[in-house]
Design an enzyme around this catalytic site. Structure first.
Site, PDB file in Angstrom:
ATOM      1  CD  GLU A 295      -3.249  -0.653   2.065  1.00 47.64           C
ATOM      2  OE1 GLU A 295      -3.087   0.168   2.992  1.00 47.64           O
ATOM      3  OE2 GLU A 295      -4.288  -1.322   1.953  1.00 47.64           O
ATOM      4  CG  HIS A 324       8.587 -29.115   1.131  1.00 44.99           C
ATOM      5  ND1 HIS A 324       9.301 -30.233   0.802  1.00 44.99           N
ATOM      6  CD2 HIS A 324       9.171 -28.601   2.252  1.00 44.99           C
ATOM      7  CE1 HIS A 324      10.262 -30.425   1.707  1.00 44.99           C
ATOM      8  NE2 HIS A 324      10.202 -29.441   2.591  1.00 44.99           N
ATOM      9  CE  LYS A 438     -11.014   1.397   3.267  1.00 41.36           C
ATOM     10  NZ  LYS A 438     -10.588   2.174   4.424  1.00 41.36           N
TER      11      LYS A 438
HETATM   12  O1  PA5 Z   1      -3.380   0.970   6.007  1.00 44.91           O
HETATM   13  C1  PA5 Z   1      -4.461   1.470   5.739  1.00 44.91           C
HETATM   14  O2  PA5 Z   1      -4.659   2.674   5.769  1.00 44.91           O
HETATM   15  C2  PA5 Z   1      -5.645   0.586   5.393  1.00 44.91           C
HETATM   16  O3  PA5 Z   1      -5.278  -0.740   5.283  1.00 44.91           O
HETATM   17  C3  PA5 Z   1      -6.707   0.695   6.476  1.00 44.91           C
HETATM   18  O4  PA5 Z   1      -6.146   0.346   7.702  1.00 44.91           O
HETATM   19  C4  PA5 Z   1      -7.891  -0.200   6.185  1.00 44.91           C
HETATM   20  O5  PA5 Z   1      -8.404   0.113   4.915  1.00 44.91           O
HETATM   21  C5  PA5 Z   1      -8.966  -0.030   7.241  1.00 44.91           C
HETATM   22  O6  PA5 Z   1      -9.346   1.307   7.337  1.00 44.91           O
HETATM   23  P1  PA5 Z   1     -10.081   1.853   8.615  1.00 44.91           P
HETATM   24  O7  PA5 Z   1      -9.188   1.702   9.792  1.00 44.91           O
HETATM   25  O8  PA5 Z   1     -10.370   3.281   8.311  1.00 44.91           O
HETATM   26  O9  PA5 Z   1     -11.340   1.042   8.794  1.00 44.91           O
END
Ligand code: PA5
Length: 469
Positions: A295, A324, A438
């Site tokens: 990310e 494996h 989302k």
């Molecule tokens: O690292 C990030 O920003 C994302 O993976 C969020 O943690 C994830 O989308 C969950 O978002 P939220 O904490 O707003 O529910």
């Protein structure tokens, strides 16, 4: 710096070991040093300017105090702790639990230092139903920690709405209040509103800290502390790592060298980065790292607005299991990967391999050896085999797996990610592509305001019978 901090070993990426076509020469490493030193200053400066508040999480004594107070209040009488969250609101919690508590923690009361822990980071109805069927008559002894920074993530919201109704039906509004801890933004967002209205206990996702950089905040600390993990030692490991990864001396800064090597290989045809722990306890750290790396570094545009579509692909594997299933590909497939092994010197427990029966004397070479010797020999054997095929290998060495070394590891890879992002000249801290998914989910679930998006999605996702065979 306390003894026992993790160490980063990178000799097996060098041209002397794997040849100049695939390895890095000393001159090239020196060039990387010149490119990376200003980047270290830049990210240290960004920290001073408050742009990367995750860097200061290990020093937030108030947060530790608040978490510990809440743990003292809730731990007695809590037999089950349930975390509802996803992505950065779950992966760190899972990694801490797997690395620092025993494999049989939930099953064997004798091995538990706190409540059983269940972390739901999906919306699979079969999985959650199975849990709720089991937990339905135990809710009075169960605490739900719902974690969402935005409060609007459909997965976490849906889990929470189901649990909220169950608690209201079984225990009423006082039960909801006493059985939920909401971890969310300090001031805004849907979850904050719900928590305020219902009078829930709350913890905070700190301002400016993205989910994937939040494990050392209330997000990860609460479930860890509830389950008996020494969070002060975890943060001490991160603090000690901080002094190493802030160093302007490239050759003494493991985050800088790690980031620079990854950057070099991305630009030299090795765009996949495999993390392969040789320790079951460390397996979910590789999962946590996968999100952090993907990310943070997978971006369409650079900071100058140019379309770059950049980002090394992180891959998680587990030694010896994946020897494996994956090593055939890793050795003989495309030479487009770099490998980071996690190796543990001293395991918290060990077994001696017993003698073979008379009919199988060929197994007796194993007898009398420690299982830890076998797993570490397998790591060395796999590394050796990869090096024969000119695959670059690095290793993070743990003397032991402890809260202190895990804290160091987390901080090392967070800062490695920041340095790599700066080398790639991208915004490390946003995730615009996750946001679209989302919103598309909101549209498909009929959320008001997303009608046009729903119309745009349907032609692309509805099954076209002409192509269904
Ligand atoms: O690292 C990030 O920003 C994302 O993976 C969020 O943690 C994830 O989308 C969950 O978002 P939220 O904490 O707003 O529910």
């Amino acid at each position: 710096m306390a003894d026992g901090q993790i160490k980063f070993y990178y000799k097996n990426v060098m041209a002397d070991v794997i040849g100049s076509a695939d390895g890095i020469t000393t001159a090239q490493l020196n060039e990387l040093e010149q490119k990376t030193i200003p980047v270290i200053s830049q990210i240290n400066q960004e920290r001073k300017e408050g742009k990367t508040p995750y860097r200061d999480l290990p020093y937030k004594d108030d947060s530790v105090k608040e978490v510990k107070e809440l743990v003292s209040e809730l731990k007695d009488g809590c037999e089950n702790l349930v975390v509802l969250g996803i992505g950065g609101s779950a992966l760190g919690n899972i990694a801490l639990q797997t690395s620092l508590n025993p494999y049989m923690y939930n099953i064997d009361d004798g091995q538990r230092k706190g409540p059983r822990l269940f972390i739901f980071d999906n919306v699979d109805p079969v999985q959650l139903s199975s849990f709720l069927n089991w937990a339905g008559d135990k809710v009075d002894k169960t605490i739900f920690n719902v974690i969402s920074k935005s409060g609007r993530t459909a997965e976490t919201a849906s889990q929470f709405l189901i649990v909220r109704k169950m608690l209201l039906d079984k225990l009423g509004s006082d039960g909801l209040k006493s059985h939920v801890v909401a971890t969310t933004d300090a001031k805004q967002g849907t979850l904050r509103q719900i928590a305020t209205e219902a009078g829930l206990r709350t913890l905070t996702v700190p301002d400016g800290v993205g989910g994937r950089f939040s494990v050392l905040s209330d997000v990860g600390l609460f479930s860890a502390a509830m389950c008996g993990i020494d969070i002060e030692s975890l943060l001490a490991g991160a603090k000690d790592m901080d002094s190493k990864v802030s160093s302007g001396d490239f050759y003494k800064n493991p985050a800088a060298i790690n980031a620079a090597i990854n950057y070099y290989y991305y630009n030299h045809g090795k765009r996949n980065s495999v993390m392969m722990p040789y320790s079951y306890a460390l397996k979910d750290l590789a999962d946590w790292y996968r999100q952090l790396w993907a990310e943070s570094l997978g971006k369409a545009s650079d900071l100058g607005g140019n379309e770059v579509h950049i980002g090394p692909t992180p891959i998680k594997a587990l030694g010896t299991t994946d020897q494996h299933s994956q090593v055939q590909l890793y050795r003989e497939g495309p030479n487009d990967k770099i490998f980071t092994f996690l190796e543990v010197k001293e395991f918290s427990d060990d077994l001696t391999i017993a003698e073979a029966p008379d009919c199988a004397p060929e197994l007796n070479f194993l007898a009398g050896s420690k299982m830890s010797k076998l797993i570490n020999s397998e790591k060395k054997a796999t590394e050796y085999a990869l090096l024969q095929d000119k695959r670059p290998c690095m290793t993070v060495l743990f003397d032991k797996v402890t809260p202190y070394t895990i804290g160091g590891f987390i901080y090392l890879f967070e800062v490695t990610t920041s340095i790599a992002g700066a080398l790639f000249n991208i915004n490390t801290y946003d995730q615009p592509a996750v946001e679209l998914g989302k919103e598309a989910a909101f549209a498909l679930m009929g959320r008001e305001g997303f009608e046009q998006l729903a119309q745009d999605i349907l032609p692309l996702t509805e099954i076209d019978e002409d192509f269904l065979i």
